[in-house]
Design a protein around this motif. Structure first.
Motif, PDB file in Angstrom:
ATOM      1  N   ALA A  12     -10.580  -9.531  -4.357  1.00 57.52           N
ATOM      2  CA  ALA A  12     -10.436  -8.057  -3.806  1.00 57.52           C
ATOM      3  C   ALA A  12      -9.926  -7.673  -2.171  1.00 57.52           C
ATOM      4  O   ALA A  12      -9.726  -6.820  -1.412  1.00 57.52           O
ATOM      5  N   SER A  13     -10.963  -8.548  -0.729  1.00 53.98           N
ATOM      6  CA  SER A  13     -10.646  -7.753   0.264  1.00 53.98           C
ATOM      7  C   SER A  13      -9.398  -8.056   0.966  1.00 53.98           C
ATOM      8  O   SER A  13      -8.434  -7.673   1.666  1.00 53.98           O
ATOM      9  N   LYS A  14      -8.360  -9.403   0.021  1.00 52.75           N
ATOM     10  CA  LYS A  14      -6.921  -9.339   0.379  1.00 52.75           C
ATOM     11  C   LYS A  14      -5.752  -8.337  -0.748  1.00 52.75           C
ATOM     12  O   LYS A  14      -5.348  -7.005   0.056  1.00 52.75           O
ATOM     13  N   ALA A  15      -6.376  -7.030  -0.816  1.00 52.40           N
ATOM     14  CA  ALA A  15      -5.901  -6.184  -1.679  1.00 52.40           C
ATOM     15  C   ALA A  15      -6.387  -5.170  -0.952  1.00 52.40           C
ATOM     16  O   ALA A  15      -5.800  -4.475  -1.400  1.00 52.40           O
ATOM     17  N   VAL A  16      -7.695  -5.449  -0.343  1.00 48.57           N
ATOM     18  CA  VAL A  16      -7.714  -4.207   0.473  1.00 48.57           C
ATOM     19  C   VAL A  16      -6.264  -4.488   1.480  1.00 48.57           C
ATOM     20  O   VAL A  16      -6.498  -3.031   2.084  1.00 48.57           O
ATOM     21  N   LYS A  17      -6.241  -5.436   2.439  1.00 47.19           N
ATOM     22  CA  LYS A  17      -6.228  -5.570   3.313  1.00 47.19           C
ATOM     23  C   LYS A  17      -4.873  -5.061   2.891  1.00 47.19           C
ATOM     24  O   LYS A  17      -3.539  -4.598   3.819  1.00 47.19           O
ATOM     25  N   LYS A  18      -4.146  -5.198   1.802  1.00 45.69           N
ATOM     26  CA  LYS A  18      -2.917  -5.193   1.984  1.00 45.69           C
ATOM     27  C   LYS A  18      -2.403  -3.923   1.388  1.00 45.69           C
ATOM     28  O   LYS A  18      -1.572  -3.039   1.836  1.00 45.69           O
ATOM     29  N   ALA A  19      -3.523  -2.344   0.787  1.00 49.15           N
ATOM     30  CA  ALA A  19      -3.699  -1.631   0.235  1.00 49.15           C
ATOM     31  C   ALA A  19      -3.269  -1.037   1.895  1.00 49.15           C
ATOM     32  O   ALA A  19      -3.211   0.064   2.456  1.00 49.15           O
ATOM     33  N   GLN A  20      -3.987  -1.070   3.193  1.00 51.26           N
ATOM     34  CA  GLN A  20      -4.278  -0.488   4.304  1.00 51.26           C
ATOM     35  C   GLN A  20      -3.261  -0.442   5.307  1.00 51.26           C
ATOM     36  O   GLN A  20      -2.843   0.310   5.765  1.00 51.26           O
ATOM     37  N   LYS A  21      -2.273  -1.703   4.983  1.00 51.14           N
ATOM     38  CA  LYS A  21      -1.366  -2.107   5.979  1.00 51.14           C
ATOM     39  C   LYS A  21      -0.020  -1.045   5.390  1.00 51.14           C
ATOM     40  O   LYS A  21       0.929  -0.872   5.791  1.00 51.14           O
ATOM     41  N   ARG A  22      -0.298  -0.942   3.672  1.00 54.94           N
ATOM     42  CA  ARG A  22       0.997  -0.190   3.741  1.00 54.94           C
ATOM     43  C   ARG A  22       0.756   1.288   3.770  1.00 54.94           C
ATOM     44  O   ARG A  22       1.453   1.251   4.036  1.00 54.94           O
ATOM     45  N   SER A  23      -0.634   1.614   3.759  1.00 54.50           N
ATOM     46  CA  SER A  23      -1.118   3.001   4.247  1.00 54.50           C
ATOM     47  C   SER A  23      -0.517   3.154   6.059  1.00 54.50           C
ATOM     48  O   SER A  23       0.314   4.212   5.595  1.00 54.50           O
ATOM     49  N   LEU A  24      -0.915   2.001   6.962  1.00 50.06           N
ATOM     50  CA  LEU A  24      -0.050   2.558   7.928  1.00 50.06           C
ATOM     51  C   LEU A  24       1.170   2.553   8.339  1.00 50.06           C
ATOM     52  O   LEU A  24       2.005   3.365   8.500  1.00 50.06           O
ATOM     53  N   GLU A  25       1.754   1.283   6.969  1.00 54.10           N
ATOM     54  CA  GLU A  25       3.309   1.844   7.472  1.00 54.10           C
ATOM     55  C   GLU A  25       4.197   2.839   6.708  1.00 54.10           C
ATOM     56  O   GLU A  25       5.255   3.118   7.419  1.00 54.10           O
ATOM     57  N   ASN A  26       3.761   3.514   5.775  1.00 54.06           N
ATOM     58  CA  ASN A  26       3.822   4.728   5.722  1.00 54.06           C
ATOM     59  C   ASN A  26       3.647   6.261   6.145  1.00 54.06           C
ATOM     60  O   ASN A  26       3.326   7.328   5.348  1.00 54.06           O
ATOM     61  N   GLY A  27       2.336   5.720   7.203  1.00 46.72           N
ATOM     62  CA  GLY A  27       2.511   6.618   8.285  1.00 46.72           C
ATOM     63  C   GLY A  27       1.238   7.947   7.878  1.00 46.72           C
ATOM     64  O   GLY A  27       0.449   9.026   8.070  1.00 46.72           O
ATOM     65  N   VAL A  28      -0.043   7.584   6.516  1.00 49.76           N
ATOM     66  CA  VAL A  28      -0.898   7.775   6.868  1.00 49.76           C
ATOM     67  C   VAL A  28      -2.187   6.572   7.440  1.00 49.76           C
ATOM     68  O   VAL A  28      -2.318   5.430   7.665  1.00 49.76           O
ATOM     69  N   ALA A  29      -3.176   7.600   7.909  1.00 52.00           N
ATOM     70  CA  ALA A  29      -4.123   6.793   8.267  1.00 52.00           C
ATOM     71  C   ALA A  29      -5.041   6.116   7.165  1.00 52.00           C
ATOM     72  O   ALA A  29      -6.127   6.155   6.725  1.00 52.00           O
ATOM     73  N   ASN A  30      -6.015   4.878   8.585  1.00 49.56           N
ATOM     74  CA  ASN A  30      -7.184   4.581   7.483  1.00 49.56           C
ATOM     75  C   ASN A  30      -8.189   4.987   7.751  1.00 49.56           C
ATOM     76  O   ASN A  30      -8.435   5.300   8.802  1.00 49.56           O
TER      77      ASN A  30
END
Length: 57
Positions: A12-30
């Motif tokens: 779960a932790s790995k999946a969350v980190k991946k999603a957070q990284k992808r959000s930032l790459e797409n211009g979306v704030a965490n």
């Protein structure tokens, strides 16, 4: 914590980190909450409590 629970948390932790990284790459704030305070991690890495204009109503 059981071994199964530890493995689930690891996945779960790995999946969350991946999603957070992808959000930032797409211009979306965490968005985070700590001690009842809201924090935004902006795509440029800035962390602020000021609500970005994109999230204002």
């Amino acid at each position: 914590m059981s071994d199964i629970a530890k493995e689930i948390m690891k996945i779960a932790s790995k999946a969350v980190k991946k999603a957070q990284k992808r959000s930032l790459e797409n211009g979306v704030a965490n968005v985070y909450s700590k001690n009842g305070n809201i924090y935004f991690q902006l795509p440029d890495g800035t962390i602020t409590q000021t609500t970005p204009k994109e999230y204002s109503v």
